[in-house]
Enzyme design. Structure first.
Site, PDB file in Angstrom:
ATOM      1  N   HIS A 129       0.823  -1.220   0.000  1.00  0.00           N
ATOM      2  CA  HIS A 129       0.000   0.000   0.000  1.00  0.00           C
ATOM      3  C   HIS A 129       0.853   1.264   0.000  1.00  0.00           C
ATOM      4  O   HIS A 129       1.922   1.306   0.574  1.00  0.00           O
ATOM      5  CB  HIS A 129      -1.030   0.006   1.134  1.00  0.00           C
ATOM      6  CG  HIS A 129      -0.493   0.083   2.534  1.00  0.00           C
ATOM      7  ND1 HIS A 129      -0.263   1.280   3.179  1.00  0.00           N
ATOM      8  CD2 HIS A 129      -0.178  -0.879   3.428  1.00  0.00           C
ATOM      9  CE1 HIS A 129       0.171   1.043   4.407  1.00  0.00           C
ATOM     10  NE2 HIS A 129       0.241  -0.264   4.584  1.00  0.00           N
TER      11      HIS A 129
ATOM     12  N   ASP B 281      -0.511   4.385   0.830  1.00  0.00           N
ATOM     13  CA  ASP B 281      -0.973   5.410   1.782  1.00  0.00           C
ATOM     14  C   ASP B 281      -0.220   5.244   3.100  1.00  0.00           C
ATOM     15  O   ASP B 281       0.383   4.197   3.360  1.00  0.00           O
ATOM     16  CB  ASP B 281      -2.484   5.286   2.012  1.00  0.00           C
ATOM     17  CG  ASP B 281      -2.893   3.915   2.549  1.00  0.00           C
ATOM     18  OD1 ASP B 281      -2.475   2.903   1.958  1.00  0.00           O
ATOM     19  OD2 ASP B 281      -3.603   3.850   3.570  1.00  0.00           O
TER      20      ASP B 281
ATOM     21  N   ASP C 217       6.150   1.194   7.049  1.00  0.00           N
ATOM     22  CA  ASP C 217       4.735   0.852   6.813  1.00  0.00           C
ATOM     23  C   ASP C 217       4.153   1.818   5.804  1.00  0.00           C
ATOM     24  O   ASP C 217       3.710   2.876   6.164  1.00  0.00           O
ATOM     25  CB  ASP C 217       3.972   0.901   8.136  1.00  0.00           C
ATOM     26  CG  ASP C 217       2.493   0.581   7.971  1.00  0.00           C
ATOM     27  OD1 ASP C 217       2.104   0.056   6.924  1.00  0.00           O
ATOM     28  OD2 ASP C 217       1.721   0.872   8.899  1.00  0.00           O
TER      29      ASP C 217
ATOM     30  N   GLU D  92      -5.186   1.518   2.786  1.00  0.00           N
ATOM     31  CA  GLU D  92      -5.051   0.378   3.687  1.00  0.00           C
ATOM     32  C   GLU D  92      -5.227   0.810   5.144  1.00  0.00           C
ATOM     33  O   GLU D  92      -5.732   0.055   5.971  1.00  0.00           O
ATOM     34  CB  GLU D  92      -3.681  -0.280   3.506  1.00  0.00           C
ATOM     35  CG  GLU D  92      -3.577  -1.682   4.096  1.00  0.00           C
ATOM     36  CD  GLU D  92      -3.197  -1.704   5.564  1.00  0.00           C
ATOM     37  OE1 GLU D  92      -3.368  -2.767   6.192  1.00  0.00           O
ATOM     38  OE2 GLU D  92      -2.744  -0.680   6.110  1.00  0.00           O
TER      39      GLU D  92
ATOM     40  N   ASP E 237       3.884  -6.405   4.458  1.00  0.00           N
ATOM     41  CA  ASP E 237       3.378  -5.303   5.294  1.00  0.00           C
ATOM     42  C   ASP E 237       3.211  -5.727   6.745  1.00  0.00           C
ATOM     43  O   ASP E 237       2.244  -5.358   7.395  1.00  0.00           O
ATOM     44  CB  ASP E 237       2.036  -4.813   4.726  1.00  0.00           C
ATOM     45  CG  ASP E 237       1.547  -3.537   5.402  1.00  0.00           C
ATOM     46  OD1 ASP E 237       2.380  -2.807   5.960  1.00  0.00           O
ATOM     47  OD2 ASP E 237       0.337  -3.295   5.372  1.00  0.00           O
TER      48      ASP E 237
ATOM     49  N   ARG F 226     -11.563  -9.196  18.968  1.00  0.00           N
ATOM     50  CA  ARG F 226     -10.704  -9.953  18.039  1.00  0.00           C
ATOM     51  C   ARG F 226     -10.840 -11.409  18.449  1.00  0.00           C
ATOM     52  O   ARG F 226     -10.487 -11.769  19.576  1.00  0.00           O
ATOM     53  CB  ARG F 226      -9.244  -9.499  18.202  1.00  0.00           C
ATOM     54  CG  ARG F 226      -9.103  -7.959  18.261  1.00  0.00           C
ATOM     55  CD  ARG F 226      -8.761  -7.412  16.940  1.00  0.00           C
ATOM     56  NE  ARG F 226      -9.025  -5.984  16.859  1.00  0.00           N
ATOM     57  CZ  ARG F 226      -8.405  -5.191  15.996  1.00  0.00           C
ATOM     58  NH1 ARG F 226      -7.486  -5.675  15.187  1.00  0.00           N
ATOM     59  NH2 ARG F 226      -8.712  -3.917  15.916  1.00  0.00           N
TER      60      ARG F 226
END
Ligand code: ZN
Ligand code: ZN
Length: 468
Positions: A86, A88, A117, A151, A175, A349
């Site tokens: 990604h 962004d 990142d 993302e 990533d 989660r």
């Protein structure tokens, strides 16, 4: 035999030059400046265009999908192998010692927003592909290197891409971290709604309660407005409560009400124990006072079932799976205004073996109040797991072990990466074991040596996965 590290090292200067040209583009989601042509704002579109321009310069075929996603392609064959990166970044935020968009190299580290990142790892994977092309190695599959531009928020880019372009058969996202992430827990948020109806007046009554800014972050601060008598005493009691629990308190009396504030510690919701939830602590404090009926029910519900319950035991949703570990629960957004529909948003989660609807029912059963309902908020993401026996996982771990001399092993996380969009999709690198995780933080960096090592690992891994 190819000396992968030698090939990567020979390209270090070119790689850094290309990477810096992308790091210089502030590519955070910027909807305020969105246009029909650039629906996520100018930054993400510009970074994507720059990445595709680099690939075109190098002789790759590219495709730009509506300025929100793109593809670099190479090779031919029946199957499609996918790489998922990604362009962004998260906002720079405060605390930087250098300009986050003017990359600086210091002590062998490349410092810039996006260095780890995901622009650094994404460029490493791009150069891996470039090495395979420049060496003229035989390739028996189509390689689609797909770049998203949202993302960090809503996945608008990658979702649009999958609507209009073919989904790869298998692949990985550069990533996350090495050795591999081949499992991700399910992610769902649950909204408790308190209907109005109970009495909102009393000697002391709760006017407002608010805490939390994002569904995936443990709230750092919480504020309550209380009116009634003995407000001085309430402030003093909060100060004592905060001192006992390692939080910071503030109480401000205005006319007939007091504004109570507690400050704890923010954290990623995937491990609530890393934070100190200011919201549940403030509710616990207020539950020890005598409030109006509606306010009392709100704070009691939080203190009884949500406070210090990161594994969902009090809430009745605890679940453990050998492979994926424990369910985590993090109440992250609290909203209360006397006499209105009020709520608490809980981010969960969960490992395989349970599901969002079952969790919703369990929460509703536990709380069991006529005026409180529990709903799944937004779209729940199922747990994702690619078996350790899958040739994709085996190949990636074997290459990692061969090149680093370190043991490879499976890993499951509570976060979500692009790996989960493919049935046979994982995340692979580029943070090495022992390196601090500086993603999303001020002064984000990536060691240049690690970018080059990752490039070598990616090159061999991609080649092993697409060779005849
Ligand atoms: Zn990322
Ligand atoms: Zn990120």
């Amino acid at each position: 035999m190819v000396d992968w590290l030698k090939e990567a090292t020979a390209r270090q200067d070119d790689l850094l030059k290309d990477l810096i040209s992308i790091l210089e583009i502030p590519s955070e989601r910027d909807i305020e400046h969105a246009t029909a042509d650039q629906p996520l704002g100018p930054g993400p579109a510009k970074a994507l265009a720059q990445m595709l321009a680099i690939a075109e310069r190098d002789g790759f075929v590219t495709k730009n999908v509506e300025n929100v996603a793109g593809r670099v392609q190479y090779g031919a064959g029946q199957e499609i192998f996918g790489l998922l990166g990604h362009m962004d970044v998260v906002p720079a935020g405060p605390g930087w010692q250098t300009n986050p968009y003017q990359p600086v190299i210091k002590d062998g580290n490349l410092i810039a927003r996006g260095s780890s990142d995901d622009k650094g790892p994404a460029m490493a994977a791009y150069y891996a592909l470039k090495i395979i092309k420049e060496l003229g190695l035989p390739v028996a599959k189509q390689i689609h290197y797909i770049f998203g531009t949202d993302e960090e928020s809503e996945w608008v880019g990658i979702d649009r891409y999958l609507e209009v372009e073919p989904t790869p058969d298998f692949g990985f996202s550069p990533d996350a971290e090495f050795p591999i992430i081949n499992g991700e827990k399910g992610i769902a948020s649950f909204k408790l709604t308190f209907a109005p109806g109970l009495t909102t007046t009393g000697a002391t009554s709760l006017c407002r309660f608010s805490s939390g800014i994002r569904a995936n972050m443990v709230p750092q601060t919480a504020t309550a407005i209380v009116k009634g008598h003995d407000l001085d005493q309430l402030g003093t009691a909060l100060t004592n409560f905060a001192a006992e629990n390692d939080l910071v308190a503030d109480a401000e009396i205005q006319d007939e009400q007091v504004i109570l504030t507690l400050t704890g510690k923010g954290a990623h919701a995937q491990e609530p124990r890393d934070g100190v939830n200011a919201g549940t602590y403030l509710a616990l404090f207020l539950s020890q006072q005598t409030l109006d009926e509606a306010g009392q029910q709100y704070v009691n519900t939080i203190s009884n079932w949500l406070h210090l319950d990161s594994r969902g035991k009090k809430l009745g949703i605890a679940h453990h799976d050998e492979l994926m570990g424990e369910l985590t629960a993090s109440p992250d957004i609290f909203t209360y205004t006397a006499g209105q529909h009020n709520s608490v948003l809980i981010n969960v989660r969960y490992p395989q073996g349970t599901d969002a609807e079952r969790i919703r029912q369990q929460i509703a059963t536990t709380i069991a109040a006529a005026n409180v309902t529990c709903q799944i908020d937004g779209h729940a993401q199922e747990p994702h797991y690619v078996s350790g026996d899958d040739p994709l996982v085996k190949t990636l771990l074997a290459v990692y072990e061969r090149q680093t001399g370190l043991p490879g092993h499976e890993q499951v996380i509570g976060g979500g990466t692009y790996g989960r969009i493919l049935e046979r999709g994982v995340a692979f690198g580029a943070q090495f074991p022992g390196q601090p995780n500086v993603m999303h933080q001020a002064n984000e960096f990536m060691p240049i040596a690690d970018i080059i090592k990752a490039t070598a690992i990616y090159a061999e891994a991609i080649y092993e996965l697409v060779r005849p």
